[in-house]
Scaffold this motif. Structure first.
Motif, mmCIF file in Angstrom:
data_model
loop_
_atom_site.group_PDB
_atom_site.id
_atom_site.type_symbol
_atom_site.label_atom_id
_atom_site.label_comp_id
_atom_site.label_asym_id
_atom_site.label_seq_id
_atom_site.Cartn_x
_atom_site.Cartn_y
_atom_site.Cartn_z
ATOM 1 N N ILE A 299 0.859 -1.182 0.000
ATOM 2 C CA ILE A 299 0.000 0.000 0.000
ATOM 3 C C ILE A 299 0.892 1.226 0.000
ATOM 4 O O ILE A 299 1.737 1.379 0.882
ATOM 5 C CB ILE A 299 -0.910 0.029 1.245
ATOM 6 C CG1 ILE A 299 -1.710 -1.270 1.348
ATOM 7 C CG2 ILE A 299 -1.825 1.253 1.214
ATOM 8 C CD1 ILE A 299 -2.408 -1.441 2.688
ATOM 9 N N ARG A 300 0.726 2.086 -1.006
ATOM 10 C CA ARG A 300 1.546 3.300 -1.110
ATOM 11 C C ARG A 300 0.648 4.500 -1.317
ATOM 12 O O ARG A 300 -0.253 4.474 -2.148
ATOM 13 C CB ARG A 300 2.501 3.191 -2.306
ATOM 14 C CG ARG A 300 3.427 1.978 -2.300
ATOM 15 C CD ARG A 300 4.711 2.252 -1.567
ATOM 16 N NE ARG A 300 5.425 3.396 -2.067
ATOM 17 C CZ ARG A 300 6.302 3.363 -3.072
ATOM 18 N NH1 ARG A 300 6.571 2.252 -3.701
ATOM 19 N NH2 ARG A 300 6.914 4.473 -3.434
ATOM 20 N N ARG A 301 0.900 5.554 -0.571
ATOM 21 C CA ARG A 301 0.123 6.775 -0.723
ATOM 22 C C ARG A 301 0.480 7.451 -2.038
ATOM 23 O O ARG A 301 1.642 7.517 -2.422
ATOM 24 C CB ARG A 301 0.397 7.733 0.436
ATOM 25 C CG ARG A 301 -0.515 8.938 0.401
ATOM 26 C CD ARG A 301 -0.473 9.730 1.665
ATOM 27 N NE ARG A 301 -1.305 10.930 1.525
ATOM 28 C CZ ARG A 301 -1.255 11.941 2.340
ATOM 29 N NH1 ARG A 301 -0.441 11.922 3.374
ATOM 30 N NH2 ARG A 301 -2.037 12.979 2.133
ATOM 31 N N VAL A 302 -0.531 7.955 -2.725
ATOM 32 C CA VAL A 302 -0.345 8.667 -3.977
ATOM 33 C C VAL A 302 0.034 10.108 -3.645
ATOM 34 O O VAL A 302 -0.608 10.761 -2.823
ATOM 35 C CB VAL A 302 -1.642 8.631 -4.824
ATOM 36 C CG1 VAL A 302 -1.506 9.506 -6.066
ATOM 37 C CG2 VAL A 302 -1.981 7.194 -5.204
ATOM 38 N N PHE A 303 1.068 10.593 -4.284
ATOM 39 C CA PHE A 303 1.539 11.953 -4.073
ATOM 40 C C PHE A 303 0.605 12.887 -4.815
ATOM 41 O O PHE A 303 0.538 12.877 -6.038
ATOM 42 C CB PHE A 303 2.969 12.088 -4.602
ATOM 43 C CG PHE A 303 3.718 13.243 -4.036
ATOM 44 C CD1 PHE A 303 3.579 14.510 -4.568
ATOM 45 C CD2 PHE A 303 4.565 13.077 -2.958
ATOM 46 C CE1 PHE A 303 4.262 15.584 -4.051
ATOM 47 C CE2 PHE A 303 5.265 14.135 -2.429
ATOM 48 C CZ PHE A 303 5.110 15.395 -2.971
ATOM 49 N N GLU A 304 -0.134 13.711 -4.095
ATOM 50 C CA GLU A 304 -1.090 14.615 -4.727
ATOM 51 C C GLU A 304 -0.470 16.002 -4.868
ATOM 52 O O GLU A 304 0.356 16.417 -4.066
ATOM 53 C CB GLU A 304 -2.377 14.640 -3.921
ATOM 54 C CG GLU A 304 -3.035 13.247 -3.933
ATOM 55 C CD GLU A 304 -4.305 13.166 -3.150
ATOM 56 O OE1 GLU A 304 -5.320 13.697 -3.657
ATOM 57 O OE2 GLU A 304 -4.294 12.594 -2.058
#
Length: 142
Positions: A109-114
């Motif tokens: 699980i990786r956070r998307v860079f917004e």
């Protein structure tokens, strides 16, 4: 927050083996649950790396490496795009996922860079460009 949920490849997925009807049914139920909860923004399975390529960058040079790739544990077999309030919520959803290979597997699980996290580096011109791109993508999806 958006998260990419990365399904790791297995020797079976890299061999092009399709999931069983039972697993497809369970995954369909899980995906339906995600969609009903408003968590799932998208997701797909991927063909084996033998159907892909990598482009290597070395300064101004580009070289293409055709699949298959040997390190199965470093390959991706599929993904989801989630939108949740936190990493912990994304983890809780992934823990409900059927075990994809029935044995020992791992989902990353990786956070998307917004873009709003870019700070001052994202100039008004760059922000406008991103908005135009998002509008084009949304128009194609309709």
């Amino acid at each position: 927050m958006k998260f990419m949920v990365i399904v790791k490849a297995s020797p079976e997925s890299e061999a092009g083996q399709m999931p069983s009807e039972e697993l497809l049914t369970r995954m369909g139920q899980y995906n339906e649950e995600l969609a009903k909860a408003g968590v799932m923004l998208g997701g797909e399975g991927l063909y084996a790396s033998s159907h892909g390529a990598r482009v290597r960058f070395d300064g101004d040079r580009r070289s293409v490496i055709d699949g298959p790739f040997t390190e199965t544990k470093e390959l991706i077999a599929g993904y989801w795009l989630f939108e949740t309030a936190s990493l912990q919520e994304a983890i809780e959803w992934v823990k409900r996922c059927p075990n994809l290979d029935g044995e020992s597997s791992e989902v990353e699980i990786r956070r998307v860079f917004e873009s709003h996290a870019c700070g001052g580096e994202l100039t008004p011109e760059l922000r406008a460009q991103q908005e135009r791109i998002a509008e084009r993508i949304a128009a194609r999806a309709q």
